[in-house]
Enzyme design. Structure first.
Site, PDB file in Angstrom:
ATOM      1  N   ASP A 190      -5.493   6.638 -11.932  1.00  0.00           N
ATOM      2  CA  ASP A 190      -6.029   7.560 -13.197  1.00  0.00           C
ATOM      3  C   ASP A 190      -7.398   7.917 -13.066  1.00  0.00           C
ATOM      4  O   ASP A 190      -8.119   8.227 -12.241  1.00  0.00           O
ATOM      5  CB  ASP A 190      -5.387   6.882 -14.435  1.00  0.00           C
ATOM      6  CG  ASP A 190      -5.460   7.775 -15.665  1.00  0.00           C
ATOM      7  OD1 ASP A 190      -4.742   8.848 -15.919  1.00  0.00           O
ATOM      8  OD2 ASP A 190      -6.400   7.450 -16.201  1.00  0.00           O
TER       9      ASP A 190
ATOM     10  N   HIS B  11       3.814   7.620 -14.821  1.00  0.00           N
ATOM     11  CA  HIS B  11       2.484   7.154 -14.303  1.00  0.00           C
ATOM     12  C   HIS B  11       1.797   6.177 -14.223  1.00  0.00           C
ATOM     13  O   HIS B  11       0.909   5.816 -13.282  1.00  0.00           O
ATOM     14  CB  HIS B  11       1.788   7.725 -15.790  1.00  0.00           C
ATOM     15  CG  HIS B  11       0.297   7.983 -15.634  1.00  0.00           C
ATOM     16  ND1 HIS B  11      -0.409   8.590 -14.650  1.00  0.00           N
ATOM     17  CD2 HIS B  11      -0.630   7.385 -16.478  1.00  0.00           C
ATOM     18  CE1 HIS B  11      -1.600   8.638 -15.106  1.00  0.00           C
ATOM     19  NE2 HIS B  11      -1.868   7.582 -16.158  1.00  0.00           N
TER      20      HIS B  11
END
Length: 283
Positions: free
Chosen positions: A98, A264
């Site tokens: 991320d 994610h």
């Protein structure tokens, strides 16, 4: 736990293991604890350094400016380059998730002789993602556009109930909050309750939509030349809204990768798979 003072702030980290150096960087809105299910296994082969980015966790939170320069990925990358120098690692592998992977992209661009290989989790390059944004992506990644609104609007809204915001933001995927162990979740919430963390993390995103793109444009088409592994969650947003490999090939010369069966938060959802991918790629 160790604090390393850089030219811009202080970075909190953990390090352990033996072998070639491997720097691990977390994403939003987490800390280096993200790697708790992977780091012990990787430490059997590598000297692992897991650090809190500036503005996050227990690292320093410098004052910002109108251009958000202190939270540019260049400034955040310089922290990590200085950390690795202080620890005696002139060259190192780099694995990141991320926002940490966005910092890592800039670190590899600005310090190419130091990064041996780069592995990214569930991102494509920032500039290209903004360029190719669709309605579906904007709806799924609403926080990208909310957090860049001028201070102190998002800071005040989030600060009114930081736990509720964190749990909604991170628990909205198909896996809910299941990826997070109780101990890790408690640590994430402890750090995120700090108003300075909330503000710094907003600045991270503001920089991403502004000065970071300026820096990308100033690269003039220069590409990364070290091997890059891009992994993303097949149940997440990145692979559904973008072609991650195609976008990475706009920014790097030697790209490979594929989706993993998760969302994610791959390092916490499928830690064994991520560890195996890292071991194979970095060995």
């Amino acid at each position: 736990m160790l604090d390393v003072t850089t030219s811009g702030t202080t970075i909190r980290l953990r390090t352990g293991g033996s072998g070639p150096a491997l720097l691990l960087l977390h994403g939003y809105p987490q800390t280096h604890v993200l790697w708790h299910r992977i780091a012990p296994r990787l430490a059997e082969r590598f000297t692992v350094v897991a650090a809190d980015l500036r503005g996050y966790g227990d690292s320093g939170k410098p004052e910002t400016d109108a251009q958000h320069m202190p939270y540019s990925k260049r400034a955040m990358a310089n922290d990590m380059a200085e950390v690795m120098t202080a620890l005696g690692h002139e060259q190192f592998f780099l694995g990141a998730h991320d926002r940490g992977a966005r910092v890592s992209h800039r670190l590899a661009l600005d310090h190419p002789g130091r990064v041996r290989k780069l592995a990214t989790l569930d991102i494509a390059p920032t500039r290209e993602m903004y360029r190719d944004t669709t309605d579906a992506f904007a709806r799924a990644y609403w926080h990208w556009f909310y957090l860049i609104t001028p201070a102190p609007f998002p800071e005040r809204m989030i600060g009114a109930d930081p736990d509720a915001y964190w749990l909604k933001k991170c628990g909205s995927g198909a896996a809910g909050l299941n990826p997070f162990s109780p101990e890790a979740l408690a640590e994430y919430l402890r750090c995120f309750r700090n108003p300075a963390t909330i503000h710094a993390s907003c600045e991270d995103y503001r920089a991403g939509a502004a000065v970071d793109i300026v820096h990308d444009d100033e690269d003039g088409g220069r590409k990364l030349d070290m091997p890059l592994l891009a992994l993303w969650g097949e149940n997440g947003v990145i692979g559904k809204c973008f072609d991650p490999l195609a976008l990475w090939r706009e920014r790097a010369s030697d790209v490979r990768g594929h989706p993993l069966p998760g969302g994610h938060y791959l390092a916490e959802e499928v830690p064994d798979l991520v560890a195996s991918e890292f071991e194979a790629f970095f060995t």
